[in-house]
Write a protein that holds these residues in place. Structure first.
Motif, mmCIF file in Angstrom:
data_model
loop_
_atom_site.group_PDB
_atom_site.id
_atom_site.type_symbol
_atom_site.label_atom_id
_atom_site.label_comp_id
_atom_site.label_asym_id
_atom_site.label_seq_id
_atom_site.Cartn_x
_atom_site.Cartn_y
_atom_site.Cartn_z
ATOM 1 N N UNK A 67 8.910 -6.397 -2.196
ATOM 2 C CA UNK A 67 8.626 -5.280 -1.315
ATOM 3 C C UNK A 67 7.521 -5.554 -0.322
ATOM 4 N N UNK A 68 7.422 -4.639 0.640
ATOM 5 C CA UNK A 68 6.434 -4.750 1.702
ATOM 6 C C UNK A 68 5.495 -3.539 1.685
ATOM 7 N N UNK A 69 5.947 -2.408 2.237
ATOM 8 C CA UNK A 69 5.057 -1.254 2.371
ATOM 9 C C UNK A 69 4.755 -0.618 1.027
ATOM 10 N N UNK A 70 3.469 -0.444 0.769
ATOM 11 C CA UNK A 70 3.021 0.225 -0.451
ATOM 12 C C UNK A 70 1.603 0.718 -0.195
ATOM 13 N N UNK A 71 1.436 2.015 -0.141
ATOM 14 C CA UNK A 71 0.124 2.600 0.167
ATOM 15 C C UNK A 71 -0.792 2.451 -1.051
ATOM 16 N N UNK A 72 -1.512 1.338 -1.082
ATOM 17 C CA UNK A 72 -2.393 1.068 -2.224
ATOM 18 C C UNK A 72 -3.533 0.150 -1.814
ATOM 19 N N UNK B 98 -0.058 -1.273 5.154
ATOM 20 C CA UNK B 98 0.369 -1.122 6.548
ATOM 21 C C UNK B 98 1.656 -1.911 6.827
ATOM 22 N N UNK B 99 2.402 -2.265 5.780
ATOM 23 C CA UNK B 99 3.645 -3.039 5.909
ATOM 24 C C UNK B 99 3.407 -4.397 6.541
#
Length: 246
Positions: A147-152, A167-168
């Motif tokens: 995966x790419x985008x992950x708000x962490x 921020x992807x």
């Protein structure tokens, strides 16, 4: 006599400068990817200044998408995602089919910043596919990722710096599947076993890891720490002229 000697010295210096100029011109014509002032071209091999030129695309979403268009990369521009805090993106694209040479991603249709997409295209075409052909006689058909985008934040902590995933601007690569069905995974093949072909798989993973360092700002592998034992972390964090490759 003294004036004549000075004139001859001037002519010699002019001849030397002309020779250097012609040499630089010939070099620029034969290897434009190694010249800092030539525009980035995804059809050219990776050069000494390629990573920096990709970094210069920061804030130039239109110019970055134009590069992908010229290279035939299939994508859809993503709408701005304005998340709370330091998460979200305004320059992301969703890759369709993996790019001009149809390497698929699993899960499909991965969304990343345009700069990551640009680096992925170069990495696939100039590094991954040639390495697979040389070692296995088969092209890579699919790239598996986490995966790419992950708000962490980094490493999923409750405090500290936010990850480039927020921020992807990063993608975690887990494995490569060849057209003949063979699978090379970071977790299973980074350390060569005793079976037939194990050494080639381990060497391939190191070759594509090293090649990624020429187009990504950050490349982290199992050599970095245990948290990356099962994947390559690739991102385009702003690092000036230096990158991180471990």
């Amino acid at each position: 006599m003294r004036a004549l000697s000075a004139g001859l010295r001037t002519l010699v210096w002019l001849a030397v400068l002309a020779a250097i100029g012609f040499a630089l011109y010939a070099f620029a014509r034969s290897r434009p990817q190694d010249v800092p002032w030539t525009p980035l071209d995804l059809s050219q091999p990776v050069g000494m200044f390629t990573r920096g030129k990709i970094g210069d695309l920061r804030g130039d979403f239109a110019g970055c998408r134009a590069l992908l268009d010229r290279a035939g990369v299939r994508y859809t521009a993503l709408p701005v995602r304005d998340a709370a805090g330091q998460c979200g993106y305004d320059d992301a694209v969703r890759l369709r089919g993996g790019g001009a040479r149809s390497i698929a991603y699993a899960p499909a249709d991965v969304g990343v910043t345009c700069r990551v997409a640009t680096a992925l295209a170069l990495w696939e075409w100039q590094v991954v596919q040639p390495a697979a052909q040389a070692r296995f006689g088969s092209e890579v058909d699919r790239i598996e990722h986490f995966g790419s985008y992950n708000c962490r934040r980094m490493y999923g902590r409750d405090s500290g710096a936010f990850s480039e995933h927020a921020t992807a601007n990063a993608l975690d690569i887990a494995a490569f599947v060849l057209a003949d069905g063979r699978r090379i995974s970071v977790v299973g093949d980074w350390t060569a076993g005793s079976g037939r072909g194990d050494a080639d798989k381990a060497a391939f993973l190191r070759e594509v890891r090293d090649g990624a360092c020429s187009v990504f700002s950050t490349v982290l592998s199992p050599d970095y720490n245990a948290a990356h034992r099962d994947h390559f972390h690739l991102d385009q964090a702003s690092r000036g002229t230096g990158g991180a490759c471990r």
